[in-house]
Scaffold this active site. Structure first.
Site, PDB file in Angstrom:
ATOM      1  N   LYS A 132       0.839  -1.060  -0.063  1.00  0.00           N
ATOM      2  CA  LYS A 132      -0.136   0.052  -0.017  1.00  0.00           C
ATOM      3  C   LYS A 132       0.932   1.170   0.196  1.00  0.00           C
ATOM      4  O   LYS A 132       2.008   1.044   0.435  1.00  0.00           O
ATOM      5  CB  LYS A 132      -0.876   0.058   1.309  1.00  0.00           C
ATOM      6  CG  LYS A 132      -2.083   0.797   1.103  1.00  0.00           C
ATOM      7  CD  LYS A 132      -3.301  -0.001   0.484  1.00  0.00           C
ATOM      8  CE  LYS A 132      -4.423   0.893   0.213  1.00  0.00           C
ATOM      9  NZ  LYS A 132      -5.499   0.000  -0.265  1.00  0.00           N
ATOM     10  N   ASP A 172      -6.867   4.291  -4.487  1.00  0.00           N
ATOM     11  CA  ASP A 172      -7.791   4.086  -3.289  1.00  0.00           C
ATOM     12  C   ASP A 172      -8.124   5.530  -3.162  1.00  0.00           C
ATOM     13  O   ASP A 172      -8.541   6.056  -4.115  1.00  0.00           O
ATOM     14  CB  ASP A 172      -6.634   3.768  -2.075  1.00  0.00           C
ATOM     15  CG  ASP A 172      -7.217   3.189  -1.001  1.00  0.00           C
ATOM     16  OD1 ASP A 172      -7.685   2.327  -0.885  1.00  0.00           O
ATOM     17  OD2 ASP A 172      -7.544   4.043   0.199  1.00  0.00           O
TER      18      ASP A 172
HETATM   19  P1  NDP Z   1     -12.972   7.821  -3.155  1.00  0.00           P
HETATM   20  O1  NDP Z   1     -11.708   8.825  -2.614  1.00  0.00           O
HETATM   21  O2  NDP Z   1     -13.386   7.629  -4.492  1.00  0.00           O
HETATM   22  O3  NDP Z   1     -14.138   8.140  -2.161  1.00  0.00           O
HETATM   23  C1  NDP Z   1     -13.932   8.195  -0.531  1.00  0.00           C
HETATM   24  C2  NDP Z   1     -15.341   8.505  -0.038  1.00  0.00           C
HETATM   25  O4  NDP Z   1     -15.240   8.520   1.112  1.00  0.00           O
HETATM   26  C3  NDP Z   1     -15.566  10.122  -0.505  1.00  0.00           C
HETATM   27  O5  NDP Z   1     -16.993  10.269  -0.124  1.00  0.00           O
HETATM   28  C4  NDP Z   1     -14.919  10.691   0.630  1.00  0.00           C
HETATM   29  O6  NDP Z   1     -15.306  11.815   1.148  1.00  0.00           O
HETATM   30  C5  NDP Z   1     -15.310   9.727   1.871  1.00  0.00           C
HETATM   31  N1  NDP Z   1     -14.254   9.940   2.795  1.00  0.00           N
HETATM   32  C6  NDP Z   1     -12.933   9.408   2.613  1.00  0.00           C
HETATM   33  N2  NDP Z   1     -12.178   9.787   3.766  1.00  0.00           N
HETATM   34  C7  NDP Z   1     -13.034  10.207   4.626  1.00  0.00           C
HETATM   35  C8  NDP Z   1     -13.301  10.547   6.241  1.00  0.00           C
HETATM   36  N3  NDP Z   1     -12.069  10.618   6.896  1.00  0.00           N
HETATM   37  N4  NDP Z   1     -14.330  10.719   6.762  1.00  0.00           N
HETATM   38  C9  NDP Z   1     -15.519  10.691   6.021  1.00  0.00           C
HETATM   39  N5  NDP Z   1     -15.568  10.347   4.852  1.00  0.00           N
HETATM   40  C10 NDP Z   1     -14.571  10.274   4.245  1.00  0.00           C
HETATM   41  O7  NDP Z   1     -12.392   6.439  -2.536  1.00  0.00           O
HETATM   42  P2  NDP Z   1     -12.729   4.878  -2.771  1.00  0.00           P
HETATM   43  O8  NDP Z   1     -14.300   4.862  -2.961  1.00  0.00           O
HETATM   44  O9  NDP Z   1     -11.837   4.177  -3.976  1.00  0.00           O
HETATM   45  O10 NDP Z   1     -12.702   4.303  -1.261  1.00  0.00           O
HETATM   46  C11 NDP Z   1     -13.293   4.119  -0.398  1.00  0.00           C
HETATM   47  C12 NDP Z   1     -12.921   3.123   0.648  1.00  0.00           C
HETATM   48  O11 NDP Z   1     -12.919   1.829   0.024  1.00  0.00           O
HETATM   49  C13 NDP Z   1     -11.487   3.269   1.169  1.00  0.00           C
HETATM   50  O12 NDP Z   1     -11.419   2.715   2.766  1.00  0.00           O
HETATM   51  C14 NDP Z   1     -10.568   2.283   0.463  1.00  0.00           C
HETATM   52  O13 NDP Z   1      -9.473   1.936   1.181  1.00  0.00           O
HETATM   53  C15 NDP Z   1     -11.563   1.064   0.402  1.00  0.00           C
HETATM   54  N6  NDP Z   1     -11.488   0.425  -1.015  1.00  0.00           N
HETATM   55  C16 NDP Z   1     -11.069   1.015  -2.287  1.00  0.00           C
HETATM   56  C17 NDP Z   1     -11.011   0.110  -3.274  1.00  0.00           C
HETATM   57  C18 NDP Z   1     -10.801   0.718  -4.636  1.00  0.00           C
HETATM   58  O14 NDP Z   1     -10.621  -0.252  -5.580  1.00  0.00           O
HETATM   59  N7  NDP Z   1     -11.087   2.015  -5.091  1.00  0.00           N
HETATM   60  C19 NDP Z   1     -10.934  -1.342  -3.038  1.00  0.00           C
HETATM   61  C20 NDP Z   1     -11.074  -1.980  -1.891  1.00  0.00           C
HETATM   62  C21 NDP Z   1     -11.386  -0.977  -0.988  1.00  0.00           C
HETATM   63  P3  NDP Z   1     -14.618  13.322   0.865  1.00  0.00           P
HETATM   64  O15 NDP Z   1     -14.749  13.239  -0.735  1.00  0.00           O
HETATM   65  O16 NDP Z   1     -15.403  14.389   1.440  1.00  0.00           O
HETATM   66  O17 NDP Z   1     -13.172  12.969   1.256  1.00  0.00           O
HETATM   67  O1  2IT Z   2      -7.823  -1.608  -0.772  1.00  0.00           O
HETATM   68  C1  2IT Z   2      -7.545  -2.263  -1.939  1.00  0.00           C
HETATM   69  O2  2IT Z   2      -7.910  -3.452  -2.153  1.00  0.00           O
HETATM   70  C2  2IT Z   2      -7.473  -1.235  -3.035  1.00  0.00           C
HETATM   71  N1  2IT Z   2      -7.367  -0.051  -3.035  1.00  0.00           N
HETATM   72  C3  2IT Z   2      -7.403  -1.853  -4.581  1.00  0.00           C
HETATM   73  C4  2IT Z   2      -5.948  -2.413  -4.654  1.00  0.00           C
HETATM   74  C5  2IT Z   2      -5.841  -2.800  -5.937  1.00  0.00           C
HETATM   75  O3  2IT Z   2      -4.278  -3.020  -6.407  1.00  0.00           O
HETATM   76  O4  2IT Z   2      -6.304  -2.826  -6.734  1.00  0.00           O
END
Ligand code: NDP
Ligand code: 2IT
Length: 459
Positions: A132, A172
């Site tokens: 990460k 992420d």
């Molecule tokens: P994005 O940046 O696309 O979206 C994040 C969302 O969460 C936004 O709505 C953001 O609001 C909100 N958010 C982030 N930090 C905070 C906080 N501290 N408090 C409140 N709201 C918050 O990210 P993703 O959708 O990609 O990721 C979301 C989650 O999913 C994370 O935990 C990530 O690790 C996990 N994840 C992502 C994957 C991926 O492929 N993208 C894969 C597996 C897990 P704001 O815009 O106001 O910050």
């Molecule tokens: O938390 C996760 O699994 C991710 N942000 C996706 C990682 C990846 O390599 O696609």
């Protein structure tokens, strides 16, 4: 495999030692503690894991790279951020995991995410190690040119440590298609080669179809398999969803497609509650708002009169988003966003399943309360693994120079999520934790990595 290599080491002081040797890394301790709780009985039964000190080895990152990122803002002023890559474990494949750009990013958060990624990636059944990275850079409020300059300078250093057979980052929080594009362009220029060094690339330049959708879709497929296992289905289910980014958007899309009804969405400023349901048209508004205009979710309530907006009030000590009556909760924002009070509110509201789209969104106290009250809990390392699994599929396409259709990638994604579901249940049953997805995910992931580490010797 029995060995006389080393004397047995007691597990009793394992967590104390971890905490005293990694002071202040609270998120990392939390993630390790959860896995430790699940695998301790397995380690108790199998002396080779103790003899080979697998736990002590698996919590120590193979390598942590921390570096300065300097870039020039739109006013011509140099700015400084800290970049990281935590290369956690490569026993079963090259390091693989996302990059997070958020002001809260620090070593503890990236170690927790890298640690979770080891087991998640093992569960996908693909040959992917865990890693990460990211930066405390905040993309919010920055111009497109500033984001590009930051990404280019971040890659200037990161490029020395990654490679398509070494370490393959992805997105992420704060890192989506735009950021991957700017980083990929810089890597290509530095290395003078077109390789699959990042996943989440655009489909016109080496990306896989369905990768943007994969985490959210995979989360809902996983939830569907759980419901089916309980003779139930997604149809007619009311869902509380947090976040409004990549994972939340595509989770909502798949819930709607399967006949469920998402009624909430959030960002760090607040959340909207729309009891009429977020339908396809309203979801398109959210996508345009978040992905194109990069606006705040509050605007949803201005646009749709069926919805109400609630600004975030951290002094409350809980998130009222989770207090609305619903069948399912899909936390898709960030770590520790759902605490014990929220869990009690979900129980009071009749929730039957909490499936994590985010990484570690539920606090340990919330998890215990949910499980004690018969709410099914799906841990992120299993339920959100569809994203990294599809990244793995993007890597396969890049290595082989092929490009699969959406249907083909989606078909493989479903198979992988079903296989993760079944592996969790199988491992849970084998170690007497019937239908316990948390224990099952931790044990199944751990066994694969631990056995691979033992087979490869003491490194
Ligand atoms: P994005 O940046 O696309 O979206 C994040 C969302 O969460 C936004 O709505 C953001 O609001 C909100 N958010 C982030 N930090 C905070 C906080 N501290 N408090 C409140 N709201 C918050 O990210 P993703 O959708 O990609 O990721 C979301 C989650 O999913 C994370 O935990 C990530 O690790 C996990 N994840 C992502 C994957 C991926 O492929 N993208 C894969 C597996 C897990 P704001 O815009 O106001 O910050
Ligand atoms: O938390 C996760 O699994 C991710 N942000 C996706 C990682 C990846 O390599 O696609």
């Amino acid at each position: 495999m029995e060995s006389t290599l080393m004397p047995e080491v007691s597990k009793s002081d394992f967590l104390d030692t971890l905490k005293s040797t990694t002071p202040g890394e609270t998120e990392f301790h939390q993630a390790v503690q959860e896995v430790h709780e699940s695998v301790a009985p397995v380690i108790e039964q199998h002396a080779e894991y103790r003899k080979h000190r697998i736990l002590e080895r698996i919590v120590e990152p193979e390598r942590i790279i921390s570096f300065r990122v300097t870039w020039i803002d739109d006013n011509g002023i140099p700015q400084v951020n800290r970049g990281y890559r935590v290369q956690m474990n490569s026993a079963i494949g090259p390091y693989k995991g996302g990059l997070r750009f958020h002001p809260s990013v620090n070593q503890s958060i990236l170690k927790f995410l890298g640690f979770e990624q080891i087991f998640k990636n093992a569960l996908t059944s693909l040959p992917l190690g865990g890693g990460k990275g990211g930066s405390n850079f905040d993309p919010k409020g920055k111009s497109d040119a500033e984001v590009m300059r930051f990404c280019q300078n971040f890659m200037l250093e990161l490029s020395k440590h990654i490679g398509h057979r070494i370490d393959i980052p992805a997105g992420d929080i704060g890192v989506g298609g735009r950021e991957i594009g700017y980083m990929y362009g810089m890597y290509r220029k530095i290395e003078n080669q077109f390789s699959g060094v990042l996943t989440g690339k655009g489909v016109k330049w080496g990306g896989s179809l369905i990768r943007p959708e994969a985490t959210g879709y995979g989360l809902v497929y996983f939830s569907q398999y759980i419901l089916e296992n309980n003779n139930d289905s997604m149809a007619g289910k009311t869902c509380l969803v947090s976040g409004s980014g990549n994972v939340a958007q595509y989770a909502m899309e798949k819930v709607i497609e399967l006949g469920g009804k998402p009624v909430t969405a959030s960002d760090s400023s607040g959340y909207i509650y729309d009891p009429a349901g977020i339908d396809t048209k309203k979801l398109e508004f959210i996508k345009e708002l978040k992905n194109e205009r990069r606006g705040r979710i509050a605007e949803y309530a201005d646009e749709f009169s069926t919805a109400e907006y609630f600004p975030t009030d951290r002094s409350m000590g809980y998130n009222p988003l989770w207090s609305h009556k619903a069948d399912l909760a899909l936390p898709c924002a960030t770590q520790n966003e759902l605490n014990e009070i929220d869990a009690q509110n979900l129980i009071n509201g009749g929730a039957i399943l909490v499936a994590e789209g985010a990484n570690m969104p539920c606090t340990p106290e919330a998890i215990n309360l949910l499980r004690d009250n018969g709410v099914i809990y799906a841990p992120g390392k299993a339920s959100n693994a569809g994203g990294v699994a599809t990244s793995g599929l993007e890597m396969v396409q890049n290595y082989s120079g092929s490009h699969w259709t959406s249907e083909e990638v989606d078909r493989r994604l479903k198979i992988i999520m079903k296989s993760i579901h079944d592996s969790c249940l199988h491992a849970a049953t084998k170690y007497s934790h019937d239908k316990d997805y948390m224990a099952g995910a931790n044990i199944a992931g751990f066994l694969k990595v631990a056995d691979s580490m033992i087979a490869q010797g003491v490194l």
